[in-house]
Design a protein around this motif. Structure first.
Motif, PDB file in Angstrom:
ATOM      1  N   ILE A  48       1.139  -0.992  -0.086  1.00  0.00           N
ATOM      2  CA  ILE A  48      -0.075  -0.023  -0.264  1.00  0.00           C
ATOM      3  C   ILE A  48       0.611   0.925   0.022  1.00  0.00           C
ATOM      4  CG2 ILE A  48      -0.251   0.331   2.876  1.00  0.00           C
ATOM      5  CD1 ILE A  48      -3.068   0.910  -0.239  1.00  0.00           C
ATOM      6  N   SER A  49       1.946   1.696   0.526  1.00  0.00           N
ATOM      7  CA  SER A  49       3.253   2.896   0.729  1.00  0.00           C
ATOM      8  C   SER A  49       3.360   2.607  -0.658  1.00  0.00           C
ATOM      9  CB  SER A  49       4.403   2.701   1.652  1.00  0.00           C
ATOM     10  OG  SER A  49       4.764   1.257   1.240  1.00  0.00           O
ATOM     11  N   ARG A  50       3.623   1.633  -1.429  1.00  0.00           N
ATOM     12  CA  ARG A  50       4.134   1.789  -2.761  1.00  0.00           C
ATOM     13  C   ARG A  50       2.794   2.436  -3.905  1.00  0.00           C
ATOM     14  NH1 ARG A  50       6.802  -3.551  -3.408  1.00  0.00           N
ATOM     15  NH2 ARG A  50       9.134  -3.064  -2.612  1.00  0.00           N
ATOM     16  N   VAL A  51       1.891   2.508  -3.463  1.00  0.00           N
ATOM     17  CA  VAL A  51       0.909   2.515  -4.492  1.00  0.00           C
ATOM     18  C   VAL A  51       0.703   4.186  -4.131  1.00  0.00           C
ATOM     19  CG1 VAL A  51      -1.912   2.237  -4.333  1.00  0.00           C
ATOM     20  CG2 VAL A  51      -0.374   0.596  -4.140  1.00  0.00           C
ATOM     21  N   SER A  52       0.034   4.298  -2.392  1.00  0.00           N
ATOM     22  CA  SER A  52       0.260   5.528  -1.941  1.00  0.00           C
ATOM     23  C   SER A  52       1.083   6.979  -3.016  1.00  0.00           C
ATOM     24  CB  SER A  52      -0.131   5.456  -0.810  1.00  0.00           C
ATOM     25  OG  SER A  52       0.605   7.416  -0.263  1.00  0.00           O
ATOM     26  N   ASP A  53       2.242   6.450  -2.500  1.00  0.00           N
ATOM     27  CA  ASP A  53       4.147   6.924  -2.890  1.00  0.00           C
ATOM     28  C   ASP A  53       3.367   6.956  -4.770  1.00  0.00           C
ATOM     29  OD1 ASP A  53       5.256   7.316  -0.751  1.00  0.00           O
ATOM     30  OD2 ASP A  53       6.708   5.645  -1.262  1.00  0.00           O
ATOM     31  N   VAL A  54       3.501   6.486  -5.593  1.00  0.00           N
ATOM     32  CA  VAL A  54       2.813   6.559  -7.099  1.00  0.00           C
ATOM     33  C   VAL A  54       1.883   7.503  -7.197  1.00  0.00           C
ATOM     34  CG1 VAL A  54       2.490   5.465  -9.067  1.00  0.00           C
ATOM     35  CG2 VAL A  54       3.892   4.293  -7.893  1.00  0.00           C
ATOM     36  N   LEU A  55       0.564   7.145  -6.288  1.00  0.00           N
ATOM     37  CA  LEU A  55      -0.204   8.481  -7.044  1.00  0.00           C
ATOM     38  C   LEU A  55      -0.769   9.387  -6.228  1.00  0.00           C
ATOM     39  CD1 LEU A  55      -2.946   6.029  -5.934  1.00  0.00           C
ATOM     40  CD2 LEU A  55      -2.030   6.333  -8.186  1.00  0.00           C
ATOM     41  N   ASN A  56       1.116   9.375  -4.989  1.00  0.00           N
ATOM     42  CA  ASN A  56       1.260  11.262  -4.655  1.00  0.00           C
ATOM     43  C   ASN A  56       2.492  11.465  -5.550  1.00  0.00           C
ATOM     44  OD1 ASN A  56      -1.188  11.770  -2.697  1.00  0.00           O
ATOM     45  ND2 ASN A  56      -0.376   9.847  -2.280  1.00  0.00           N
TER      46      ASN A  56
ATOM     47  N   LYS B 147       8.033   6.772  -9.216  1.00  0.00           N
ATOM     48  CA  LYS B 147       7.969   6.603 -10.837  1.00  0.00           C
ATOM     49  C   LYS B 147       7.171   5.443 -10.464  1.00  0.00           C
ATOM     50  CE  LYS B 147      10.256  10.096 -13.301  1.00  0.00           C
ATOM     51  NZ  LYS B 147      11.111  10.370 -14.576  1.00  0.00           N
ATOM     52  N   LEU B 148       6.508   5.313 -11.797  1.00  0.00           N
ATOM     53  CA  LEU B 148       6.385   3.924 -12.592  1.00  0.00           C
ATOM     54  C   LEU B 148       7.108   2.747 -13.128  1.00  0.00           C
ATOM     55  CD1 LEU B 148       3.001   4.493 -14.325  1.00  0.00           C
ATOM     56  CD2 LEU B 148       2.678   3.556 -12.445  1.00  0.00           C
ATOM     57  N   ASN B 149       7.915   1.860 -12.257  1.00  0.00           N
ATOM     58  CA  ASN B 149       8.746   0.885 -13.534  1.00  0.00           C
ATOM     59  C   ASN B 149       7.807   0.384 -14.166  1.00  0.00           C
ATOM     60  OD1 ASN B 149       8.325  -0.955 -11.467  1.00  0.00           O
ATOM     61  ND2 ASN B 149       9.135  -0.333 -10.263  1.00  0.00           N
ATOM     62  N   LEU B 150       8.655  -0.259 -14.832  1.00  0.00           N
ATOM     63  CA  LEU B 150       8.309  -1.761 -16.174  1.00  0.00           C
ATOM     64  C   LEU B 150       7.906  -1.937 -15.580  1.00  0.00           C
ATOM     65  CD1 LEU B 150       8.113  -2.332 -18.902  1.00  0.00           C
ATOM     66  CD2 LEU B 150      10.007  -3.635 -18.799  1.00  0.00           C
ATOM     67  N   ASN B 151       7.829  -3.008 -14.003  1.00  0.00           N
ATOM     68  CA  ASN B 151       6.634  -4.390 -13.372  1.00  0.00           C
ATOM     69  C   ASN B 151       5.554  -3.331 -13.367  1.00  0.00           C
ATOM     70  OD1 ASN B 151       8.924  -6.152 -13.907  1.00  0.00           O
ATOM     71  ND2 ASN B 151       9.908  -5.648 -11.573  1.00  0.00           N
ATOM     72  N   TYR B 152       5.556  -2.172 -12.755  1.00  0.00           N
ATOM     73  CA  TYR B 152       4.105  -1.839 -12.388  1.00  0.00           C
ATOM     74  C   TYR B 152       3.174  -1.408 -14.114  1.00  0.00           C
ATOM     75  CZ  TYR B 152       6.763   0.480  -7.781  1.00  0.00           C
ATOM     76  OH  TYR B 152       7.215  -0.162  -6.509  1.00  0.00           O
ATOM     77  N   ILE B 153       3.898  -0.887 -14.818  1.00  0.00           N
ATOM     78  CA  ILE B 153       3.426  -0.951 -15.542  1.00  0.00           C
ATOM     79  C   ILE B 153       3.167  -2.437 -16.430  1.00  0.00           C
ATOM     80  CG2 ILE B 153       3.655   0.144 -18.108  1.00  0.00           C
ATOM     81  CD1 ILE B 153       5.276   2.057 -16.951  1.00  0.00           C
ATOM     82  N   ARG B 154       3.764  -2.937 -16.540  1.00  0.00           N
ATOM     83  CA  ARG B 154       3.070  -3.826 -16.701  1.00  0.00           C
ATOM     84  C   ARG B 154       1.557  -4.519 -16.712  1.00  0.00           C
ATOM     85  NH1 ARG B 154       8.873  -7.148 -17.936  1.00  0.00           N
ATOM     86  NH2 ARG B 154       9.009  -6.538 -19.895  1.00  0.00           N
ATOM     87  N   LYS B 155       1.325  -4.777 -15.279  1.00  0.00           N
ATOM     88  CA  LYS B 155       0.535  -4.993 -13.998  1.00  0.00           C
ATOM     89  C   LYS B 155      -0.440  -4.108 -14.296  1.00  0.00           C
ATOM     90  CE  LYS B 155       3.682  -7.532 -10.941  1.00  0.00           C
ATOM     91  NZ  LYS B 155       4.407  -7.755  -9.699  1.00  0.00           N
TER      92      LYS B 155
END
Length: 125
Positions: free
Chosen positions: A82-90, A94-102
């Protein structure tokens, strides 16, 4: 009526007006053919003169979350916790390749909308 590539706003407006007039034209009729041709000319003009750019990657995620009725906790499977979700949305991470793929696979967000370069120090509008 003779048609050509639309080059001015006046020609574009006239084409829109005519398209409105023949909106109910039947397919495979002269007016139906005119409707198809005008649609292509209008689409071409709009792509060139009224193009809408891609959204900010984080805004694309937020938009899809809203569409799907998702909360931040629902994105843990894409980000790991959840902390990574929050960090990206705020914009703290940054989005990384794995996040983008998912995100693309699970939320069906177009890759083009996710891969745009952005700065985490950007001021959001």
């Amino acid at each position: 009526m003779k048609y050509k590539i639309l080059k001015t706003e006046k020609e574009y407006e006239q084409a829109l007006s005519r398209l409105d007039e023949i909106f109910d034209a039947k397919v495979n009729t002269p007016k139906g053919d005119e409707f198809e041709l005008l649609s292509l000319l209008i689409d071409n003009y709009e792509e060139e003169h009224h193009a809408i750019g891609l959204p900010h990657p984080v805004e694309a995620i937020k938009f899809r979350m809203e569409q799907m009725g998702l909360k931040q906790k629902d994105l843990v499977s894409c980000f790991g916790d959840i902390s990574r979700v929050s960090d990206v949305l705020n914009l703290k991470r940054k989005l990384n390749l794995n996040y983008i793929r998912k995100l693309h696979h699970e939320l069906h967000i177009p890759l083009d909308a996710l891969v745009a370069e952005y700065d985490t120090a950007e001021v959001r509008v």
